[in-house]
Design a protein around this motif. Structure first.
Motif, PDB file in Angstrom:
ATOM      1  N   ARG A   1       0.865  -1.129  -0.097  1.00 45.75           N
ATOM      2  CA  ARG A   1       0.065   0.063  -0.221  1.00 45.75           C
ATOM      3  C   ARG A   1       0.670   1.305   0.061  1.00 45.75           C
ATOM      4  NH1 ARG A   1      -3.115  -3.765   2.600  1.00 45.75           N
ATOM      5  NH2 ARG A   1      -5.543  -3.700   1.849  1.00 45.75           N
ATOM      6  N   ARG A   2       1.750   1.305   0.845  1.00 44.80           N
ATOM      7  CA  ARG A   2       2.690   2.335   0.886  1.00 44.80           C
ATOM      8  C   ARG A   2       2.142   3.792   0.921  1.00 44.80           C
ATOM      9  NH1 ARG A   2       8.038   0.532  -0.377  1.00 44.80           N
ATOM     10  NH2 ARG A   2       8.213  -1.422   0.701  1.00 44.80           N
ATOM     11  N   PRO A   3       1.317   4.284   1.762  1.00 49.22           N
ATOM     12  CA  PRO A   3       0.666   5.265   1.816  1.00 49.22           C
ATOM     13  C   PRO A   3       1.553   6.536   2.260  1.00 49.22           C
ATOM     14  CG  PRO A   3      -0.039   4.217   3.789  1.00 49.22           C
ATOM     15  CD  PRO A   3       0.900   3.250   2.930  1.00 49.22           C
ATOM     16  N   ILE A   4       1.118   7.756   2.021  1.00 49.83           N
ATOM     17  CA  ILE A   4       1.583   8.825   2.667  1.00 49.83           C
ATOM     18  C   ILE A   4       1.428   8.743   4.347  1.00 49.83           C
ATOM     19  CG2 ILE A   4       1.810  11.046   2.982  1.00 49.83           C
ATOM     20  CD1 ILE A   4       1.087  11.573   0.117  1.00 49.83           C
ATOM     21  N   VAL A   5       2.399   8.539   5.192  1.00 50.47           N
ATOM     22  CA  VAL A   5       1.890   8.668   6.573  1.00 50.47           C
ATOM     23  C   VAL A   5       2.374   9.925   7.271  1.00 50.47           C
ATOM     24  CG1 VAL A   5       2.445   7.359   8.812  1.00 50.47           C
ATOM     25  CG2 VAL A   5       2.598   6.131   6.542  1.00 50.47           C
ATOM     26  N   LEU A   6       1.269  10.438   8.073  1.00 54.65           N
ATOM     27  CA  LEU A   6       1.523  11.792   8.710  1.00 54.65           C
ATOM     28  C   LEU A   6       1.745  11.452  10.091  1.00 54.65           C
ATOM     29  CD1 LEU A   6      -2.097  13.546   7.699  1.00 54.65           C
ATOM     30  CD2 LEU A   6       0.274  13.498   6.707  1.00 54.65           C
ATOM     31  N   ALA A   7       3.123  11.805  10.321  1.00 54.54           N
ATOM     32  CA  ALA A   7       3.687  11.483  11.538  1.00 54.54           C
ATOM     33  C   ALA A   7       4.316  12.589  12.303  1.00 54.54           C
ATOM     34  CB  ALA A   7       5.066  10.484  11.262  1.00 54.54           C
ATOM     35  N   GLN A   8       4.407  12.693  13.344  1.00 57.86           N
ATOM     36  CA  GLN A   8       4.987  13.715  14.267  1.00 57.86           C
ATOM     37  C   GLN A   8       6.290  14.197  13.885  1.00 57.86           C
ATOM     38  OE1 GLN A   8       3.118  14.716  16.522  1.00 57.86           O
ATOM     39  NE2 GLN A   8       4.385  16.570  17.134  1.00 57.86           N
ATOM     40  N   ARG A   9       6.119  15.357  13.654  1.00 56.39           N
ATOM     41  CA  ARG A   9       7.521  16.236  13.138  1.00 56.39           C
ATOM     42  C   ARG A   9       8.663  16.280  14.186  1.00 56.39           C
ATOM     43  NH1 ARG A   9       6.872  21.296   9.280  1.00 56.39           N
ATOM     44  NH2 ARG A   9       8.861  21.394   8.585  1.00 56.39           N
ATOM     45  N   ARG A  10       9.887  15.953  13.756  1.00 56.18           N
ATOM     46  CA  ARG A  10      10.865  16.206  14.810  1.00 56.18           C
ATOM     47  C   ARG A  10      11.545  17.273  14.609  1.00 56.18           C
ATOM     48  NH1 ARG A  10      15.558  13.091  14.915  1.00 56.18           N
ATOM     49  NH2 ARG A  10      15.091  12.143  13.135  1.00 56.18           N
ATOM     50  N   ARG A  11      11.633  18.177  15.316  1.00 50.42           N
ATOM     51  CA  ARG A  11      12.314  19.541  15.093  1.00 50.42           C
ATOM     52  C   ARG A  11      13.933  19.483  15.152  1.00 50.42           C
ATOM     53  NH1 ARG A  11       8.736  22.505  12.943  1.00 50.42           N
ATOM     54  NH2 ARG A  11       6.685  22.325  14.053  1.00 50.42           N
ATOM     55  N   LEU A  26       4.723  15.748   9.399  1.00 52.26           N
ATOM     56  CA  LEU A  26       5.190  15.616   8.142  1.00 52.26           C
ATOM     57  C   LEU A  26       4.722  14.304   7.485  1.00 52.26           C
ATOM     58  CD1 LEU A  26       8.804  16.816   8.285  1.00 52.26           C
ATOM     59  CD2 LEU A  26       6.951  18.148   7.428  1.00 52.26           C
ATOM     60  N   GLY A  27       4.389  14.388   6.099  1.00 51.09           N
ATOM     61  CA  GLY A  27       3.928  13.070   5.576  1.00 51.09           C
ATOM     62  C   GLY A  27       5.260  12.590   5.026  1.00 51.09           C
ATOM     63  N   LEU A  28       5.400  11.145   5.233  1.00 57.92           N
ATOM     64  CA  LEU A  28       6.497  10.413   4.825  1.00 57.92           C
ATOM     65  C   LEU A  28       5.952   9.247   4.132  1.00 57.92           C
ATOM     66  CD1 LEU A  28       8.382  10.175   8.319  1.00 57.92           C
ATOM     67  CD2 LEU A  28       8.727  11.864   6.536  1.00 57.92           C
ATOM     68  N   MET A  29       6.613   8.556   3.145  1.00 58.85           N
ATOM     69  CA  MET A  29       6.305   7.624   2.487  1.00 58.85           C
ATOM     70  C   MET A  29       7.422   6.777   2.099  1.00 58.85           C
ATOM     71  SD  MET A  29       4.855   9.371  -1.117  1.00 58.85           S
ATOM     72  CE  MET A  29       4.156   7.738  -1.727  1.00 58.85           C
ATOM     73  N   LEU A  49       8.055  15.573  -2.279  1.00 60.91           N
ATOM     74  CA  LEU A  49       7.342  15.457  -3.353  1.00 60.91           C
ATOM     75  C   LEU A  49       6.041  15.967  -3.412  1.00 60.91           C
ATOM     76  CD1 LEU A  49       7.816  11.365  -3.206  1.00 60.91           C
ATOM     77  CD2 LEU A  49       9.047  13.064  -4.614  1.00 60.91           C
ATOM     78  N   THR A  50       5.075  16.472  -4.293  1.00 65.81           N
ATOM     79  CA  THR A  50       3.913  16.651  -4.502  1.00 65.81           C
ATOM     80  C   THR A  50       3.140  16.284  -5.661  1.00 65.81           C
ATOM     81  OG1 THR A  50       2.424  18.822  -4.591  1.00 65.81           O
ATOM     82  CG2 THR A  50       4.501  18.748  -5.919  1.00 65.81           C
ATOM     83  N   SER A  51       1.818  16.124  -5.529  1.00 65.28           N
ATOM     84  CA  SER A  51       1.071  15.297  -6.672  1.00 65.28           C
ATOM     85  C   SER A  51       1.337  16.298  -7.979  1.00 65.28           C
ATOM     86  CB  SER A  51      -0.309  15.448  -6.112  1.00 65.28           C
ATOM     87  OG  SER A  51      -0.811  14.904  -4.956  1.00 65.28           O
ATOM     88  N   GLY A  52       1.182  15.428  -9.021  1.00 60.80           N
ATOM     89  CA  GLY A  52       1.032  16.016 -10.543  1.00 60.80           C
ATOM     90  C   GLY A  52      -0.100  16.640 -10.650  1.00 60.80           C
ATOM     91  N   ASN A  53      -0.412  17.700 -10.127  1.00 58.13           N
ATOM     92  CA  ASN A  53      -1.774  18.595 -10.458  1.00 58.13           C
ATOM     93  C   ASN A  53      -1.729  20.067  -9.980  1.00 58.13           C
ATOM     94  OD1 ASN A  53      -2.273  17.177  -7.764  1.00 58.13           O
ATOM     95  ND2 ASN A  53      -3.821  18.474  -7.744  1.00 58.13           N
ATOM     96  N   GLY A  91      -2.603   7.001  -1.034  1.00 59.95           N
ATOM     97  CA  GLY A  91      -3.562   7.115   0.254  1.00 59.95           C
ATOM     98  C   GLY A  91      -2.780   7.956   1.344  1.00 59.95           C
ATOM     99  N   VAL A  92      -3.443   8.407   2.121  1.00 59.64           N
ATOM    100  CA  VAL A  92      -2.904   9.023   3.400  1.00 59.64           C
ATOM    101  C   VAL A  92      -3.564   8.482   4.650  1.00 59.64           C
ATOM    102  CG1 VAL A  92      -2.685  11.412   4.531  1.00 59.64           C
ATOM    103  CG2 VAL A  92      -2.795  11.227   1.980  1.00 59.64           C
ATOM    104  N   VAL A  93      -2.395   8.410   5.543  1.00 60.17           N
ATOM    105  CA  VAL A  93      -2.960   7.914   6.757  1.00 60.17           C
ATOM    106  C   VAL A  93      -2.139   8.410   8.150  1.00 60.17           C
ATOM    107  CG1 VAL A  93      -3.440   5.376   6.169  1.00 60.17           C
ATOM    108  CG2 VAL A  93      -1.180   6.031   7.083  1.00 60.17           C
ATOM    109  N   ARG A  94      -2.990   8.581   9.210  1.00 57.39           N
ATOM    110  CA  ARG A  94      -2.331   9.478  10.195  1.00 57.39           C
ATOM    111  C   ARG A  94      -1.780   8.723  11.477  1.00 57.39           C
ATOM    112  NH1 ARG A  94      -5.082  14.595  13.193  1.00 57.39           N
ATOM    113  NH2 ARG A  94      -3.195  15.596  13.922  1.00 57.39           N
ATOM    114  N   ALA A  95      -0.631   8.726  11.642  1.00 57.68           N
ATOM    115  CA  ALA A  95      -0.191   7.753  12.843  1.00 57.68           C
ATOM    116  C   ALA A  95      -0.273   8.474  14.180  1.00 57.68           C
ATOM    117  CB  ALA A  95       1.540   7.430  12.665  1.00 57.68           C
TER     118      ALA A  95
END
Length: 481
Positions: A1-11, A26-29, A49-53, A91-95
């Motif tokens: 599946r390899r979705p974009i995972v929204l994970a806690q940002r590390r400063r 940040l979104g990581l994949m 990365l960003t979507s092609g649109n 896909g996008v999921v939140r951790a």
């Protein structure tokens, strides 16, 4: 599946602040295909990365379209000798959510994987979803099959993608629908499309569909107390709902509670400019003088907006999403947005800087002498403003708002569950992508002995609407009251 995972940002991790500015995640994949793996290895460093649109448009997936729409924006276009059959977002999921991963966008790798229906479908259904974050679905037998994320239908290119997805999904699964399910909002393009088909139509109220989608995810058929909080959806009384307590199952619903309604000054403009909702809520909760006292955080047009609200004859809304917008504007976080939900996202980000256990709990009123019950956040807004003026740190005030709202919602829900002899509460709608609010409310309800259903595989936002529509129509349901 390899979705974009929204994970806690590390400063201090070396990622520029301009990447997702002001947000705690940040979104990581991981590379979802061999091509991505080769690119990543060749670059030998992190890639942004960003979507092609273009904003609000569907992804360009044909070479000619990519060169035409994206060519002026990029240095090069990577093509392939195999044509892409159909566009499909990541896909996008939140951790980091207490109960596990939360799906934000169900797309590549998940869609169109079948989801089980709690009861076999009595008829074959095409469900055309909502206007924003649109997906479409078909139901037959014991399964509902949901498309990839399509997007916001108000854009012509996205609407063409919607038409393609309807044909693709019906063809892919061999469904010739007996009925088409759609939202009751008469101006949604998906509604207009549905009513032009030569099929029996099943109109489904927006928030009933939200609650039904959560029930489908958990295999429930018996009634629950549904709490549906979002930006807004058309109600059966002609007003714009968005802060709803429903006694619901897959056959119908009863509206038993809601947030206090306020004007929606300027209609869609109030969504783009949260300061308008700040004027509406200040006038409703604290009176005209309060608008003038707090004008410094409002737009220069506040006096004209107050005059508009004072003589309001337009649509009112019970939307919790618009309440978040108002508070974000009053705290100086965001008075105008560049993407949907930005003010609420940044308000939550501010609140999450304060541990939940250390947050104050601001008061709310619950009006129980009528039917439905009304949750009145006027004392909550008064406390927010008093603390802000006292110099309390903004993140503490934001945390107090979240805690106070969760407390008020919990008191309403516990009372309604007891009154209607229900032991289960289902949380749905885009507001419940807010992890702080969801966790506070779920904890309170569980402590009161109630079972809490939340979204994991199906998005809580409008991406799940087609699932609820399909399940309701498959059982031959009604729109409720």
């Amino acid at each position: 599946r390899r979705p974009i995972v929204l994970a806690q940002r590390r400063r201090g991790a070396g990622v520029a602040e301009a990447v997702a500015p002001g947000l705690p995640e940040l979104g990581l994949m991981l590379p979802p295909s061999p091509l991505h793996q080769l690119l990543a290895e060749d670059a030998a460093r992190p890639l942004v990365l960003t979507s092609g649109n273009l904003t609000d448009e569907p992804i360009a997936y044909e070479d000619a379209d990519a060169f035409a729409r994206l060519g002026p924006l990029v240095d090069a276009v990577l093509t392939h000798d195999r044509a892409i059959h159909i566009r499909c977002d990541d896909g996008v999921v939140r951790a980091g959510v207490a109960a596990g991963l939360q799906t934000v966008r169900r797309s590549r790798g998940d869609a169109p994987e079948p989801l089980p229906l709690p009861l076999p479908a009595r008829r074959r259904v095409l469900a055309v979803g909502a206007e924003l974050k649109n997906t479409v679905a078909v139901a037959k037998g014991t399964a509902v099959l949901v498309s990839h994320h399509i997007g916001d239908l108000e854009h012509h290119a996205t609407y063409r993608s919607f038409l393609q997805a309807v044909d693709h999904l019906c063809h892919l699964f061999g469904v010739e629908p007996d009925v088409v399910a759609h939202d009751i909002h008469p101006e949604y393009l998906s509604t207009k499309f549905a009513t032009e088909l030569e099929l029996a139509a099943c109109p489904v109220q927006h928030h009933h569909a939200h609650v039904a989608s959560c029930m489908v995810e958990h295999g429930r058929t018996d009634p629950v107390l549904g709490i549906a909080f979002d930006g807004l959806g058309f109600g059966t009384d002609g007003t714009l709902w968005g802060g709803e307590f429903l006694v619901a199952d897959l056959r119908g619903f009863q509206r038993v509670g809601h947030l206090l309604p306020v004007p929606l000054p300027g209609g869609a403009a109030a969504i783009r400019e949260p300061w308008r909702m700040a004027v509406a809520w200040l006038h409703q909760a604290l009176g005209e003088d309060a608008v003038a006292r707090h004008a410094s955080v409002l737009d220069d047009r506040w006096a004209a907006m107050l005059a508009l609200v004072r003589g309001w004859r337009g649509p009112t809304t019970s939307s919790v999403g618009r309440l978040f917008d108002a508070v974000a504007a009053l705290l100086g976080i965001r008075s105008a947005v560049t993407y949907e939900g930005q003010a609420a996202v940044e308000l939550e980000a501010s609140a999450r800087r304060v541990p939940a256990a250390e947050a104050p709990v601001y008061p709310t009123d619950v009006v129980t002498d009528g039917d439905p019950v009304v949750l009145d956040p006027s004392p909550l807004l008064a406390a927010v403003l008093a603390e802000r003026d006292r110099g309390t740190p903004r993140e503490t005030v934001a945390a107090g708002f979240h805690a106070g709202l969760a407390d008020g919602v919990a008191r309403v829900a516990i009372g309604l569950a007891d009154r209607h002899r229900l032991d289960t509460v289902a949380l749905s709608g885009g507001v419940f992508q807010n992890a702080r609010l969801s966790e506070l409310l779920s904890g309170r309800l569980a402590a009161a002995g109630l079972r809490v259903l939340t979204h994991r595989r199906i998005p809580a936002n409008d991406g799940g609407i087609s699932v609820g529509q399909a399940a309701i129509a498959a059982l031959g349901a009604t729109t409720g009251s």
